[in-house]
Design a protein around this motif. Structure first.
Motif, PDB file in Angstrom:
ATOM      1  N   HIS A 180      -6.095  -8.459   8.097  1.00 47.07           N
ATOM      2  CA  HIS A 180      -6.019  -9.147   6.798  1.00 47.07           C
ATOM      3  C   HIS A 180      -6.016 -10.664   6.957  1.00 47.07           C
ATOM      4  O   HIS A 180      -6.247 -11.386   5.981  1.00 47.07           O
ATOM      5  N   GLU A 183      -3.972 -10.321  -0.615  1.00 48.77           N
ATOM      6  CA  GLU A 183      -3.441  -9.382   0.377  1.00 48.77           C
ATOM      7  C   GLU A 183      -3.104 -10.093   1.684  1.00 48.77           C
ATOM      8  O   GLU A 183      -2.133  -9.748   2.366  1.00 48.77           O
ATOM      9  N   ARG A 207       0.289 -11.784   1.169  1.00 50.63           N
ATOM     10  CA  ARG A 207       1.378 -10.801   1.172  1.00 50.63           C
ATOM     11  C   ARG A 207       1.784 -10.446   2.595  1.00 50.63           C
ATOM     12  O   ARG A 207       2.972 -10.410   2.944  1.00 50.63           O
ATOM     13  N   ASN A 208       0.795 -10.175   3.427  1.00 47.19           N
ATOM     14  CA  ASN A 208       1.079  -9.809   4.812  1.00 47.19           C
ATOM     15  C   ASN A 208       1.643 -10.986   5.597  1.00 47.19           C
ATOM     16  O   ASN A 208       2.497 -10.811   6.472  1.00 47.19           O
TER      17      ASN A 208
END
Length: 894
Positions: free
Chosen positions: A314, A324, A327-328
């Protein structure tokens, strides 16, 4: 007689302000066993959520209390025993039904046998005048279980008279206020005064910070100097200042009720409480009543390496524009904060060059001693093979949410060493300035590392001889904003050569209004009006802007207005636009400007009808009752129609706090020779140059150069390269708030608020002699994720709320100039692309055995793209630069 009357009044006064009884605190009767019921419950929800939508749990039990010993020399010295029995754990939301995680499970399965046995072992409480002198329990019991017993024991600490005092209980050493009335006593605990060791940090800037509020009220119903009912309610609420959807609330309640009394054990005789305790059980030890820290065991959690391998895809460069990825990035930072140096180094050394910059962003943003040691060991500043990684590390340091002195010392040490790249050396010094400001904002100005950094910057500037070194130290001071640097900045602003003078002046522009004194304004007036020497337009206009934005006097404004008409053509138009913008946007100086404009000598047609293409405009991106974001765009041209400076700013306001979100300045000079034009006054000998300077989230970055010198310009023009130059690119942890709370019920709560973005700011300047047109572009692409997380943990059951907001968007600024005719045509465009806006809410309850309840909600909408409005003249000019294409009426080939 008078003395008797006074004594009588004093007695009546003290009687009315206390509950009837002969002791100052709770008192138990001899040889009696008090049987009570007890419950501790916790509710978690969003700030304005309904009670029935909360998640949480309730721990209930019966409680036996008995007096074991009373000091024969005083009734107010007592040793009591508290025993928890018949424990039960259940939902606070009775509507859960079949979805209840507790359904079909007995307490020993939920709490676990060993924990339950520890919870039901009696504790001893030594009370003197109603206050806890000592708390006795067994050593080596689970901390989380012992905290639950501390929470119950703390309810027995109280006084029967009104007054304010300090008490030590499970919450720490706190200021409490008692209000006694008839048979009721109310205890109000000032939770913000509690002194207790707990980890936590927050962002210094209030715009990115979190506002929290905590209250604690305990009501006692008293009969015969003992409680018949106790009701305690503690509330913790928080909200992110920038985004009102990120809110949360914890409500913790305790309830204790007397059910009956019956015959109990006889009092133990003795004068020393230590002898009594030893006789009861020698294994009892005096422990702090203050809640202790514990960490829940994470079963089946991946290692740091396993976690990284699962998310690295990601963080590939092509995925960074997606939410995304952010978020990671945020989740991985949390994992890094618990990792050891060796673990971090292992993944750094094994990673490929494509993903390594993002990994460096994450490791630096973790801001722990282990992560700092690992990244410093990994990077080699004497090698030119990792320039990009070194720059990413330094910018992540500059954006650090809560930097410490060790980070500053590490950069000072690096600066004193050798470098493979002079750009990196300059960046280290610039970031040292940013760290000094952040540490000073957190009351760290007197730290030894900060004092050393100040001497390094100020002393370095005074001794610097090379232009490059002077610029480097000025950029560092532009970040540090030290009050003691103002005299030096004024010196370079007034007597320095063009670029140095301009940089010193823009550094002064960043100071708060309280530092722009009359003495400072005198110097700035001399610069603007060129009393001592000729200055470039960029320097003069910046000096005027500082004066007008910092409580200008009547004469300051009048002299500036009178100068309009006597300035070079484009500067006339620029200053006129600045004044009109102050009036239109109702800036603080607008009242003084209107007052001066009442004079005909300052306000006349000749002065206010100056033509030109330079402009200044301020507008709102968004405006609400609590916050606003504003943009400003000012552009100054040379008399020949070539861009001299464009300045695009975005500022976020929350209440009285503000954050300079971004500033992108494109400067060009010495280009008149390309079109055989005459340079303006004071700019006849300037070298050909174009570059870009940026401020991002209050941090001045190292400027980048498009070209420098005539030969460099010609080579770039002949190569026809108009590729954008990256100003800053990376993952930035912007919002970082962590708070660990000790609830008075004994439960542990954590509040985490984090916000990060992936950003890519690039700029380009195109110049065509063939079409006699120049074009500048500034592109800002970003993805943002902000999350709030509340958890309340008892070690055997956890409840929580997760809120997340995310978006992906961008903004583009384009300036097009056609100088094939005079007056030349200028079109400015500011566009915001359409952006998705998503909100997520997750509530959960989870047993340590794995069983859980989860409720998820999601909202999504599209924020429409738009073109920001600028002044009317610009709209009309854009129609000439980009005329509408006529529609074809022919339907055939001919």
């Amino acid at each position: 007689m008078i003395l008797l009357a006074v004594l009588f009044l004093c007695f009546i006064s003290s009687y009315s302000a206390s509950v009837k009884g002969h002791t100052t605190g709770l008192s138990l009767n001899n040889d009696r066993l008090y049987k009570l019921t007890y419950s501790a419950e916790v509710f978690i929800n969003q700030g304005k959520g309904k009670a029935q939508d909360s998640v949480g749990y309730q721990i209930s039990s019966n409680v036996d209390v008995v007096l074991l010993w009373r000091n024969p020399d005083g009734d107010d010295d007592q040793l009591i025993q508290i025993t928890i029995k018949d424990v039960n754990v259940e939902d606070v939301n009775q509507k859960r039904g079949e979805k209840s995680i507790f359904k079909g499970k007995n307490p020993s399965k939920i709490i676990r046998k060993g924990n339950l046995e520890a919870l039901q072992r009696p504790v001893l409480l030594h009370l003197v005048h109603g206050k806890v002198k000592d708390f006795y329990s067994y050593e080596n019991e689970p901390v989380a279980i012992e905290n639950l017993k501390r929470g119950l024991a703390s309810l027995f600490q109280m006084q029967l008279s009104s007054g304010t005092t300090n008490e030590v209980d499970i919450s720490g050493d706190c200021k409490v206020t008692y209000q006694a009335q008839q048979d009721t006593v109310t205890k109000i605990k000032a939770l913000d005064s509690c002194k207790i060791e707990r980890s936590g940090f927050t962002t210094a800037n209030q715009v990115l910070g979190v506002t929290s509020k905590a209250t604690s009220v305990t009501t006692y119903k008293i009969e015969d100097s003992f409680v018949i009912a106790v009701l305690a309610e503690e509330i913790h609420a928080f909200g992110l200042n920038l985004l009102r959807t990120i809110t949360g609330k914890i409500v913790s309640k305790q309830k204790l009720e007397l059910k009956t009394t019956e015959a109990g054990p006889r009092l133990m005789s003795g004068k020393q409480v230590a002898t009594i305790i030893k006789a009861i059980d020698s294994k009892y030890k005096a422990l702090p009543i203050v809640g202790q820290v514990f960490q829940s065991e994470c079963k089946g959690c991946p290692s740091l390496r396993e976690h990284w391998q699962s998310i690295r895809k990601h963080l590939q460069p092509e995925n960074l524009s997606k939410a995304e990825a952010i978020r990671n990035f945020l989740v991985f930072i949390q994992h890094l904060r618990t990792a050891k140096k060796e673990e971090i180094l292992q993944i750094l050394k094994a990673e490929s060059k494509e993903v390594l910059p993002q990994l460096v962003d994450a490791v630096t943003s973790a801001q722990t001693p282990d992560s700092l040691d690992a990244i410093l060991d990994f990077l080699d500043f004497k090698s030119d093979s990792s320039i990009i990684l070194q720059e990413r590390f330094l910018y992540a340091c500059g954006f650090a949410s809560h930097p410490d002195e060790e980070l500053l010392r590490a950069l000072i040490s690096k600066f004193k060493g050798s470098f493979a790249s002079n750009d990196i050396r300059e960046t280290v010094m610039i970031i040292i300035g940013a760290l000094v400001r952040k540490l000073c904002q957190s009351d760290g100005c007197k730290l030894k590392g900060v004092v050393e950094a100040k001497k390094l910057m100020l002393g370095g500037l005074e001794k610097a001889e090379k232009k490059e070194d002077i610029m480097m130290y000025l950029l560092a001071l532009k970040n540090a904003l030290l009050p003691e640097a103002i005299p030096l900045l004024l010196k370079y602003a007034e007597s320095g050569e063009g670029p140095i003078s301009h940089l010193a002046t823009t550094s002064l522009q960043r100071y708060d209004v309280s530092f722009i004194t009359d003495e400072v304004k005198k110097t700035l007036n001399r610069i603007y009006h060129q009393n001592h020497k000729v200055h470039e337009k960029t320097v003069r206009t910046t000096a005027a802007a500082i004066i007008l934005n910092n409580k200008p006097s009547y004469m300051d404004v009048k002299n500036i207005l009178l100068s309009i008409g006597e300035l070079p053509k484009e500067m006339n138009k620029y200053m006129l636009s600045i004044v009109q913008d102050i009036l239109r946007f109702e800036m603080p100086a607008s009242k003084m400007v209107r007052q001066v404009l009442k004079e005909m000598v300052a306000h006349n047609y000749d002065r206010f009808s100056k033509s030109g293409s330079s402009s200044a405009y301020t507008g709102y991106i968004e405006r609400g009752p609590h916050s606003a974001s504003a943009y400003s765009l000012d552009i100054l041209y040379s008399g020949s129609g070539i861009l001299r400076r464009s300045n695009l700013n975005i500022v976020q306001y929350v209440g009285k706090a503000q954050l300079h979100g971004s500033q992108v300045v494109i400067e060009a000079q010495g280009l008149e020779g390309l079109i055989a034009a005459t340079p303006d006054e004071g700019e006849e000998n300037l070298d050909s140059y174009a570059g870009l300077s940026a401020i991002l989230f209050d941090v001045q970055l190292r400027p980048v150069t498009f070209f420098n010198g005539y030969s460099d310009l010609m080579s770039k023009m002949l190569s026809a390269s108009s590729d954008p130059v990256s100003v800053v690119k990376g993952l930035i942890l912007l919002i970082d708030h962590s708070q660990e709370l000790q609830l008075q019920s004994g439960l542990k709560a954590n509040i985490e608020v984090q916000g990060a973005l992936a950003i890519d700011i690039s700029g380009a300047m195109e110049f065509s002699l063939w079409y006699r047109e120049s074009k500048t572009r500034v592109n800002n692409r970003l993805a943002v994720v902000i999350s709030g997380d509340i958890t309340v943990d008892s070690s055997f059951v956890k409840a929580g709320l997760e809120i997340r907001t995310e978006t992906e968007g961008g903004m583009e600024f384009i300036s097009t100039v056609q100088f094939s005719q005079y007056p030349f045509l200028v079109c400015l465009q500011m566009d915001k692309v359409a952006a998705p806006f998503r909100q997520f809410e997750t509530k959960y309850e989870r047993l340590s055995t794995g069983r859980g309840y989860v409720l998820r909600k999601r909202k999504e909408r599209l924020l429409a793209g738009s073109e920001f409005p600028l002044h009317q003249e610009n709209a009309e000019m854009c129609k000439l630069v980009f005329p509408p294409q006529p529609e074809s009426t022919s339907s055939g080939w001919f």
